[in-house]
Design an enzyme around this catalytic site. Structure first.
Site, PDB file in Angstrom:
ATOM      1  N   VAL A  56      40.352  10.605 -29.694  1.00 31.52           N
ATOM      2  CA  VAL A  56      40.750  10.082 -28.383  1.00 31.52           C
ATOM      3  C   VAL A  56      39.510   9.867 -27.521  1.00 31.52           C
ATOM      4  O   VAL A  56      39.350   8.805 -26.906  1.00 31.52           O
ATOM      5  CB  VAL A  56      41.774  11.019 -27.694  1.00 31.52           C
ATOM      6  N   SER A  59      37.525   6.888 -28.760  1.00 28.74           N
ATOM      7  CA  SER A  59      38.226   5.635 -28.470  1.00 28.74           C
ATOM      8  C   SER A  59      38.243   5.316 -26.981  1.00 28.74           C
ATOM      9  O   SER A  59      38.116   4.160 -26.589  1.00 28.74           O
ATOM     10  CB  SER A  59      39.666   5.708 -28.972  1.00 28.74           C
ATOM     11  N   GLU A  60      38.434   6.339 -26.181  1.00 30.69           N
ATOM     12  CA  GLU A  60      38.604   6.132 -24.742  1.00 30.69           C
ATOM     13  C   GLU A  60      37.287   5.879 -24.012  1.00 30.69           C
ATOM     14  O   GLU A  60      37.203   4.980 -23.189  1.00 30.69           O
ATOM     15  CB  GLU A  60      39.302   7.341 -24.111  1.00 30.69           C
ATOM     16  N   SER A  61      36.285   6.708 -24.271  1.00 32.03           N
ATOM     17  CA  SER A  61      35.077   6.646 -23.446  1.00 32.03           C
ATOM     18  C   SER A  61      33.781   6.567 -24.234  1.00 32.03           C
ATOM     19  O   SER A  61      32.713   6.407 -23.635  1.00 32.03           O
ATOM     20  CB  SER A  61      35.014   7.878 -22.542  1.00 32.03           C
ATOM     21  N   TYR A 167      45.021   0.372 -30.000  1.00 36.89           N
ATOM     22  CA  TYR A 167      44.582   1.718 -29.644  1.00 36.89           C
ATOM     23  C   TYR A 167      45.036   2.731 -30.696  1.00 36.89           C
ATOM     24  O   TYR A 167      44.249   3.559 -31.150  1.00 36.89           O
ATOM     25  CB  TYR A 167      45.143   2.096 -28.264  1.00 36.89           C
TER      26      TYR A 167
END
Length: 187
Positions: A56, A59-61, A167
Site C-alpha cells: 500500500v 503504491s500510494e506514496s 490500484y
C-alpha cells in the site's frame, strides 16, 4: 562464422546480465523497505500482513512522507483527512497537531488500523480490502450487492472504476513481489 561467434557472445552477455540482475541483492535494491521498524510494529499491533502495508505504501506514496494527492490524501499511506479523523476517534489515537498525517509513524498506524478494519469488514478478503482502501467501503459494498463485481481476484477487470481496478492490480503485484523477495525477513 564471425556472426555466429558474435551472436553466441551476445547471448552469453545477456545471460550473464540476467543472472546478475536476478539476485536477492538486486531485487532488494529494486524493492526497498523504508520504515521497516514502524511497519513491523504496526503490523503486529493491528494484525495486518506487513507485506500488505508495504504494498500500500509503495503504491500510494512511493515511501514519500510529504505526498499529497490531487484529492487531498496525505502521507505515506495516502489517507484522506476525513477518514483519518474518523479513525483517530474510533481508535482513540492521540494526535499532537493537525499535521499528524505527515508523521510517518502516525500515518502508518492510522493506515494499518484502517486496513485491519477493512480486513474485519471483508472477512480477510485481500482483494476486497485493497479495493475498499482505494474506492471506499461504501462503493465496494455497493458493487458487490449490485453484482457489478464479484469481489474475486479473477474478476478484477470487472471493477467499475478504472483507477480502483489498476490500484488493486498494482497493490497485489507489490504484495506478491515483496513477499517473494523478503520471504520471512520482515517479521
Amino acid at each position: 562464422m564471425k556472426s555466429g561467434r558474435r551472436a553466441a557472445f551476445i547471448v552469453l552477455i545477456l545471460m550473464s546480465v540476467f543472472l546478475l540482475l536476478n539476485t536477492p541483492l538486486v531485487w532488494k535494491w529494486m524493492y526497498p523497505i523504508k520504515f521497516q521498524r514502524e511497519i513491523v510494529t504496526a503490523s503486529q499491533k493491528y494484525q495486518v500482513d506487513p507485506y500488505l502495508i508495504l504494498a500500500v505504501i509503495r503504491s500510494e506514496s512511493g515511501f514519500k512522507t510529504d505526498r499529497v494527492s490531487k484529492k487531498g490524501a496525505v502521507g505515506l499511506m495516502q489517507i484522506m483527512p476525513e477518514t483519518a479523523a474518523w479513525i483517530v476517534e474510533q481508535a482513540g489515537f492521540q494526535t499532537r497537531d493537525n499535521q499528524y498525517l505527515y508523521d510517518p509513524v502516525m500515518n502508518i498506524h492510522i493506515g494499518t488500523w484502517y486496513l485491519n478494519f477493512l480486513l474485519n469488514r471483508y472477512e480477510g478478503d485481500l482483494v476486497k480490502v485493497i479495493a475498499a482502501y482505494n474506492a471506499g467501503p461504501g462503493k465496494v459494498s455497493g458493487w458487490l450487492v449490485s453484482e457489478q463485481w464479484s469481489g474475486q481476484r479473477e474478476h478484477i477487470e470487472d471493477i467499475p472504476f478504472g483507477e480502483t481496478r489498476q490500484y488493486v492490480q498494482r497493490v497485489l503485484y507489490y504484495h506478491d513481489r515483496y513477499k517473494s523477495i523478503y520471504n520471512e525477513d520482515l517479521q
